[in-house]
Write an enzyme that holds these catalytic residues in place. Structure first.
Site, PDB file in Angstrom:
ATOM      1  N   ASP A  44      29.899  20.829 -13.845  1.00 47.83           N
ATOM      2  CA  ASP A  44      28.895  19.862 -14.274  1.00 47.83           C
ATOM      3  C   ASP A  44      28.203  19.316 -13.036  1.00 47.83           C
ATOM      4  O   ASP A  44      28.862  18.927 -12.066  1.00 47.83           O
ATOM      5  CB  ASP A  44      29.577  18.726 -15.045  1.00 47.83           C
ATOM      6  CG  ASP A  44      28.665  18.095 -16.074  1.00 47.83           C
ATOM      7  OD1 ASP A  44      27.456  18.004 -15.812  1.00 47.83           O
ATOM      8  OD2 ASP A  44      29.165  17.679 -17.140  1.00 47.83           O
TER       9      ASP A  44
ATOM     10  N   ASP B 112      23.105  17.921 -15.696  1.00 43.46           N
ATOM     11  CA  ASP B 112      23.061  16.680 -16.446  1.00 43.46           C
ATOM     12  C   ASP B 112      21.666  16.066 -16.418  1.00 43.46           C
ATOM     13  O   ASP B 112      21.008  16.039 -15.386  1.00 43.46           O
ATOM     14  CB  ASP B 112      24.076  15.698 -15.836  1.00 43.46           C
ATOM     15  CG  ASP B 112      24.154  14.388 -16.572  1.00 43.46           C
ATOM     16  OD1 ASP B 112      24.560  14.402 -17.751  1.00 43.46           O
ATOM     17  OD2 ASP B 112      23.813  13.355 -15.981  1.00 43.46           O
TER      18      ASP B 112
ATOM     19  N   GLU C  26      20.789  19.889 -19.796  1.00 40.18           N
ATOM     20  CA  GLU C  26      20.682  18.851 -20.814  1.00 40.18           C
ATOM     21  C   GLU C  26      19.261  18.304 -20.781  1.00 40.18           C
ATOM     22  O   GLU C  26      18.835  17.748 -19.773  1.00 40.18           O
ATOM     23  CB  GLU C  26      21.689  17.732 -20.526  1.00 40.18           C
ATOM     24  CG  GLU C  26      21.628  16.590 -21.529  1.00 40.18           C
ATOM     25  CD  GLU C  26      22.479  15.397 -21.098  1.00 40.18           C
ATOM     26  OE1 GLU C  26      23.073  14.758 -21.985  1.00 40.18           O
ATOM     27  OE2 GLU C  26      22.535  15.099 -19.882  1.00 40.18           O
TER      28      GLU C  26
ATOM     29  N   HIS D 191      31.256  15.068 -24.404  1.00 37.89           N
ATOM     30  CA  HIS D 191      31.785  13.824 -23.855  1.00 37.89           C
ATOM     31  C   HIS D 191      30.947  12.605 -24.202  1.00 37.89           C
ATOM     32  O   HIS D 191      31.385  11.471 -23.982  1.00 37.89           O
ATOM     33  CB  HIS D 191      31.887  13.952 -22.327  1.00 37.89           C
ATOM     34  CG  HIS D 191      30.552  14.230 -21.687  1.00 37.89           C
ATOM     35  ND1 HIS D 191      29.926  15.446 -21.791  1.00 37.89           N
ATOM     36  CD2 HIS D 191      29.721  13.443 -20.958  1.00 37.89           C
ATOM     37  CE1 HIS D 191      28.771  15.404 -21.154  1.00 37.89           C
ATOM     38  NE2 HIS D 191      28.621  14.194 -20.635  1.00 37.89           N
ATOM     39  N   ASP D 192      29.734  12.817 -24.729  1.00 36.24           N
ATOM     40  CA  ASP D 192      28.848  11.712 -25.090  1.00 36.24           C
ATOM     41  C   ASP D 192      28.723  11.511 -26.598  1.00 36.24           C
ATOM     42  O   ASP D 192      28.025  10.593 -27.036  1.00 36.24           O
ATOM     43  CB  ASP D 192      27.432  11.950 -24.533  1.00 36.24           C
ATOM     44  CG  ASP D 192      27.346  11.727 -23.031  1.00 36.24           C
ATOM     45  OD1 ASP D 192      28.159  10.947 -22.502  1.00 36.24           O
ATOM     46  OD2 ASP D 192      26.466  12.341 -22.399  1.00 36.24           O
TER      47      ASP D 192
END
Length: 561
Positions: free
Chosen positions: A98, A199, A255, A329-330
């Site tokens: 990430d 990200d 993302e 994770h969000d």
């Protein structure tokens, strides 16, 4: 290595802080991940994506980075990372890192120097603006519930942060910033990492002057003008691909927020030379009120979900590539969100896997999804660690006068901490996650919902996920074929057909807790069909069939007469 190998891969996402602790400090770590690699391999996954493991003050638990070229002490050492990479590759798996490149922590050496000296070369690494007599340059508020401009006393200017106050946005207009980022990306790819997940890619290109927040609210502009994919985003991506991704045989995924399928194609189109695939969130916004925050809840309309997922399938069918995900994770746990975490937890979790993972794209399975982990029943704000959740609670309750019970209802549905409660490995102490005190409370249902129980049950959600992954690989050509939605307006059934040549897959799902009647379609005689998968035992083929709550079936259809 096979070209475009990522198209045949299944990705397993790990939030390392909550996956497996090896040293008893209550925080997951790299050695813990190594100890669970066989579990991931046996699931059938091919790629592991690990959330940030770089040094961080943990304001946003790893997404506020102070050094992109080393490992945070609580996760281990660089030697531990090299061992992890070796162990991953020895099992025939791949590792994706990430990468946070829209912002850094304000504790990053770049920012520490930038805030002290306007003449420092690092000053232009960030976005600074003078305030006015009325305050900040604009009145915009971030998704973290605070103004996007933060006053810095030493130089008397404001810096931009699209996330938390201590996550300062980088100035991608500065070529030195871009080259520094590319150097950091190459650092990990040169070690043998197999790909990068980027990200908040949609934020790196920003408009020079941010429009008024009040103007946005009054006009109900969509999407938010300060967030989406600025005019230079594709210039940056082409440059990034030329200088980084084109030099390695790796996977790239970005993302990009709330883009449309048409916009998605500009990122992933085979003629664009940018990214392999992107994460969009259109389907994840269907249970929130239009134009409102994701905390403002509304019931999911199945027709909307069918429309969004189908449009992405059709728009990217020939030129682009999809990501397939329910959780990360969000996001809260999908079985609590779109399924039934109570009576039909197992059935609805299996149905949700069937709906999504027979579509064309690369599946992303988030840790615990494969055993049907649910949202945590934490009733006190003190039980939460997520800064976004805490900021929202305090703003709405103490500043805006919301009913605390109403706010907690939103948190129980949508907090990011639901995804971050420790992985439930067993019914033993602390769910088998740690011998110490977990950094975040464990969901109390771990005594019945855990991997050990699932591995012992041939009818478990885990066993079903393994079947789904196996069938995806067995019928890869069909799943990569055409997509056609049936019964678009049916309020219960989500039905589609995948095809390639003389065979097709018919995927039928009852997306409700009530029985549903399904009539065999005219596209193929039922005598030419065979059942490949079902989450119920009695699945006879007939002209008219009653599907039980959350029942799913996948049929193989042979050549038409």
């Amino acid at each position: 290595m096979k070209k475009d190998w990522w198209k045949d891969a299944v990705v397993y996402q790990i939030y390392p802080r909550s996956f497996q602790d090896s040293n008893g400090d209550g925080i997951g770590d790299l050695r813990g991940i190594i100890s669970r690699l066989d579990y991931i391999k046996e699931l059938g996954a091919d790629v592991i994506w690990i959330c940030p493991i770089y040094p961080s003050p943990n304001v946003d638990y790893g997404y506020d980075v102070t050094d992109h070229k080393t490992i945070m002490d609580s996760y281990g050492t660089m030697e531990d990372f090299h061992d992890l990479l070796d162990e991953v590759h020895q099992r025939g798996l791949k590792l994706v890192m990430d990468f946070v490149l829209n912002h850094t922590s304000v504790e990053h050496p770049w920012f520490k120097e930038a805030e002290l000296d306007k003449n420092s070369k690092y000053r232009s690494y960030y976005l600074w603006r003078p305030g006015t007599k009325n305050g900040p340059p604009t009145d915009w508020v971030s998704d973290y519930g605070r103004p996007v401009w933060q006053y810095e006393e030493h130089t008397g200017e404001y810096y931009l942060h699209m996330n938390a106050v201590k996550q300062a946005d980088l100035n991608w207009e500065n070529p030195d910033v871009r080259q520094a980022v590319y150097d950091m990306m190459k650092f990990w790819l040169d070690k043998g990492v197999d790909g990068l997940r980027i990200d908040q890619l949609h934020l790196i290109s920003k408009k020079e002057f941010l429009p008024s927040y009040e103007d946005y609210v009054n006009q109900r502009a969509e999407p938010k003008p300060f967030q989406p994919n600025g005019e230079r985003i594709h210039d940056y991506l082409k440059e990034m691909t030329d200088e980084v991704f084109s030099q390695y045989d790796v996977m790239s995924v970005g993302e990009v927020g709330s883009v449309t399928p048409e916009e998605g194609l500009t990122y992933t189109g085979t003629d664009k030379h940018e990214l392999n695939m992107i994460f969009h969130f259109q389907h994840m916004e269907l249970d929130q009120q239009p134009g409102k925050a994701h905390w403002d809840l509304k019931p999911l309309e199945l027709s909307d979900l069918k429309s969004v997922l189908s449009k992405w399938q059709k728009t990217l069918e020939h030129k682009g590539w999809n990501t397939l995900f329910w959780c990360n994770h969000d996001q809260p746990r999908i079985v609590s969100r779109f399924g039934d975490e109570g009576r039909y937890r197992k059935e609805s979790a299996k149905m949700l896997a069937t709906v999504l993972y027979f579509m064309k794209g690369t599946p992303y399975i988030y840790q615990g999804e494969e055993i049907g982990m649910t949202n945590a029943p934490f009733m006190r704000i003190e039980d939460y660690k997520d800064i976004q959740t805490i900021n929202m609670y305090h703003k709405r309750v103490f500043e805006n006068g919301y009913d605390p019970e109403e706010v907690m209802a939103s948190i129980l549905a949508k907090s990011r901490d639901h995804a971050r409660t420790p992985m439930q490995w067993s019914s033993g102490k602390n769910a088998g996650f740690t011998d110490g005190t977990p950094w975040l409370k464990i969901n109390p249902n771990y005594t019945s919902v855990n991997a050990e129980e699932a591995e012992a049950d041939p009818d478990s959600i885990l066993a079903y996920y393994k079947k789904v992954i196996s069938l995806r690989k067995q019928y890869a050509d069909l799943i990569k074929g055409s997509y056609d939605l049936l019964l678009p307006d049916d309020p219960q059934l989500f039905v589609y057909v995948r095809g390639n040549g003389n065979q097709q897959l018919l995927v039928v799902n009852n997306f409700s807790k009530e029985q549903a009647v399904f009539h065999w379609p005219e596209l193929c005689s039922k005598d030419q069909a065979s059942l490949l998968l079902s989450n119920y035992k009695n699945s006879d083929i007939a002209d008219e069939m009653v599907f039980q709550p959350y029942e799913s079936r996948v049929y193989l259809l042979n050549e038409r007469e």
